[in-house]
Design a protein around this motif. Structure first.
Motif, PDB file in Angstrom:
ATOM      1  N   SER A  12      88.174  46.100  70.164  1.00  0.00           N
ATOM      2  CA  SER A  12      88.405  45.765  71.571  1.00  0.00           C
ATOM      3  C   SER A  12      89.757  46.220  72.106  1.00  0.00           C
ATOM      4  N   PHE A  13      90.738  46.438  71.219  1.00  0.00           N
ATOM      5  CA  PHE A  13      92.048  46.888  71.685  1.00  0.00           C
ATOM      6  C   PHE A  13      92.278  48.378  71.438  1.00  0.00           C
ATOM      7  N   THR A  14      91.182  49.119  71.305  1.00  0.00           N
ATOM      8  CA  THR A  14      91.268  50.572  71.206  1.00  0.00           C
ATOM      9  C   THR A  14      90.994  51.144  72.585  1.00  0.00           C
ATOM     10  N   PRO A  15      91.898  51.990  73.096  1.00  0.00           N
ATOM     11  CA  PRO A  15      91.657  52.554  74.427  1.00  0.00           C
ATOM     12  C   PRO A  15      90.396  53.421  74.428  1.00  0.00           C
ATOM     13  N   ILE A  16      89.539  53.188  75.389  1.00  0.00           N
ATOM     14  CA  ILE A  16      88.315  53.961  75.516  1.00  0.00           C
ATOM     15  C   ILE A  16      88.298  54.618  76.889  1.00  0.00           C
ATOM     16  N   VAL A  17      88.184  55.942  76.881  1.00  0.00           N
ATOM     17  CA  VAL A  17      88.022  56.709  78.109  1.00  0.00           C
ATOM     18  C   VAL A  17      86.670  57.402  77.995  1.00  0.00           C
ATOM     19  N   VAL A  18      85.805  57.147  78.946  1.00  0.00           N
ATOM     20  CA  VAL A  18      84.454  57.687  78.916  1.00  0.00           C
ATOM     21  C   VAL A  18      84.417  59.001  79.693  1.00  0.00           C
ATOM     22  N   LEU A  19      83.849  60.027  79.071  1.00  0.00           N
ATOM     23  CA  LEU A  19      83.600  61.305  79.722  1.00  0.00           C
ATOM     24  C   LEU A  19      82.103  61.394  79.932  1.00  0.00           C
ATOM     25  N   THR A  20      81.680  61.435  81.177  1.00  0.00           N
ATOM     26  CA  THR A  20      80.257  61.355  81.485  1.00  0.00           C
ATOM     27  C   THR A  20      79.820  62.464  82.434  1.00  0.00           C
ATOM     28  N   GLY A  21      78.578  62.825  82.330  1.00  0.00           N
ATOM     29  CA  GLY A  21      77.984  63.791  83.249  1.00  0.00           C
ATOM     30  C   GLY A  21      77.444  63.118  84.495  1.00  0.00           C
ATOM     31  N   ASN A  24      78.917  57.830  87.935  1.00  0.00           N
ATOM     32  CA  ASN A  24      78.502  56.449  88.110  1.00  0.00           C
ATOM     33  C   ASN A  24      79.525  55.550  87.419  1.00  0.00           C
ATOM     34  N   LYS A  25      80.319  54.829  88.183  1.00  0.00           N
ATOM     35  CA  LYS A  25      81.374  53.979  87.626  1.00  0.00           C
ATOM     36  C   LYS A  25      80.819  52.883  86.722  1.00  0.00           C
ATOM     37  N   GLU A  26      79.617  52.444  86.977  1.00  0.00           N
ATOM     38  CA  GLU A  26      79.025  51.382  86.167  1.00  0.00           C
ATOM     39  C   GLU A  26      78.784  51.825  84.728  1.00  0.00           C
ATOM     40  N   MET A  27      78.677  53.126  84.496  1.00  0.00           N
ATOM     41  CA  MET A  27      78.464  53.643  83.144  1.00  0.00           C
ATOM     42  C   MET A  27      79.664  53.349  82.251  1.00  0.00           C
ATOM     43  N   ALA A  28      80.830  53.183  82.843  1.00  0.00           N
ATOM     44  CA  ALA A  28      82.055  53.015  82.059  1.00  0.00           C
ATOM     45  C   ALA A  28      82.590  51.590  82.140  1.00  0.00           C
ATOM     46  N   TYR A  29      81.748  50.626  82.454  1.00  0.00           N
ATOM     47  CA  TYR A  29      82.196  49.240  82.531  1.00  0.00           C
ATOM     48  C   TYR A  29      82.778  48.813  81.180  1.00  0.00           C
ATOM     49  N   GLY A  30      84.006  48.331  81.196  1.00  0.00           N
ATOM     50  CA  GLY A  30      84.679  47.908  79.975  1.00  0.00           C
ATOM     51  C   GLY A  30      85.616  48.956  79.410  1.00  0.00           C
ATOM     52  N   ALA A  31      85.505  50.181  79.876  1.00  0.00           N
ATOM     53  CA  ALA A  31      86.411  51.242  79.429  1.00  0.00           C
ATOM     54  C   ALA A  31      87.708  51.171  80.245  1.00  0.00           C
ATOM     55  N   GLN A  32      88.781  51.736  79.700  1.00  0.00           N
ATOM     56  CA  GLN A  32      90.035  51.761  80.434  1.00  0.00           C
ATOM     57  C   GLN A  32      89.954  52.727  81.607  1.00  0.00           C
ATOM     58  N   ASP A  33      89.172  53.770  81.448  1.00  0.00           N
ATOM     59  CA  ASP A  33      89.004  54.747  82.520  1.00  0.00           C
ATOM     60  C   ASP A  33      87.756  55.559  82.219  1.00  0.00           C
ATOM     61  N   TYR A  34      87.315  56.305  83.196  1.00  0.00           N
ATOM     62  CA  TYR A  34      86.196  57.208  82.961  1.00  0.00           C
ATOM     63  C   TYR A  34      86.442  58.492  83.734  1.00  0.00           C
TER      64      TYR A  34
END
Length: 81
Positions: A12-21, A24-34
């Motif tokens: 839970s304390f690992t930074p997660i940045v989602v790279l998505t095609g 849709n902001k909802e795809m990265a809910y819980g990530a630090q950024d997308y």
């Protein structure tokens, strides 16, 4: 999403940045950024990674501060019991 959810639960304390095609902001809910692949640039990637790392540090500091405050409160409360 399953991989993201598992990673988010286990680290839970690992930074997660989602790279998505998908844009849709909802795809990265819980990530630090997308980041959306269509808008990806080097500067944007660096900013997202720095933001993610800093946000995780702040969350860890907040958790430690909360735990410390609770210890002080419990210690103070025990003095009056």
């Amino acid at each position: 999403m399953d991989t993201f959810n598992r990673l988010h639960e286990e680290a839970s304390f690992t930074p997660i940045v989602v790279l998505t095609g998908l844009d849709n902001k909802e795809m990265a809910y819980g990530a630090q950024d997308y980041l959306f692949k269509g808008d990806l640039s080097g500067n944007l990637l660096v900013r997202a990674l720095r933001y993610g790392i800093e946000r995780c540090r702040l969350m860890q500091d907040l958790k430690k501060s909360k735990e410390y405050s609770e210890l002080i409160f419990r210690g103070t409360l025990q003095c009056y019991i």
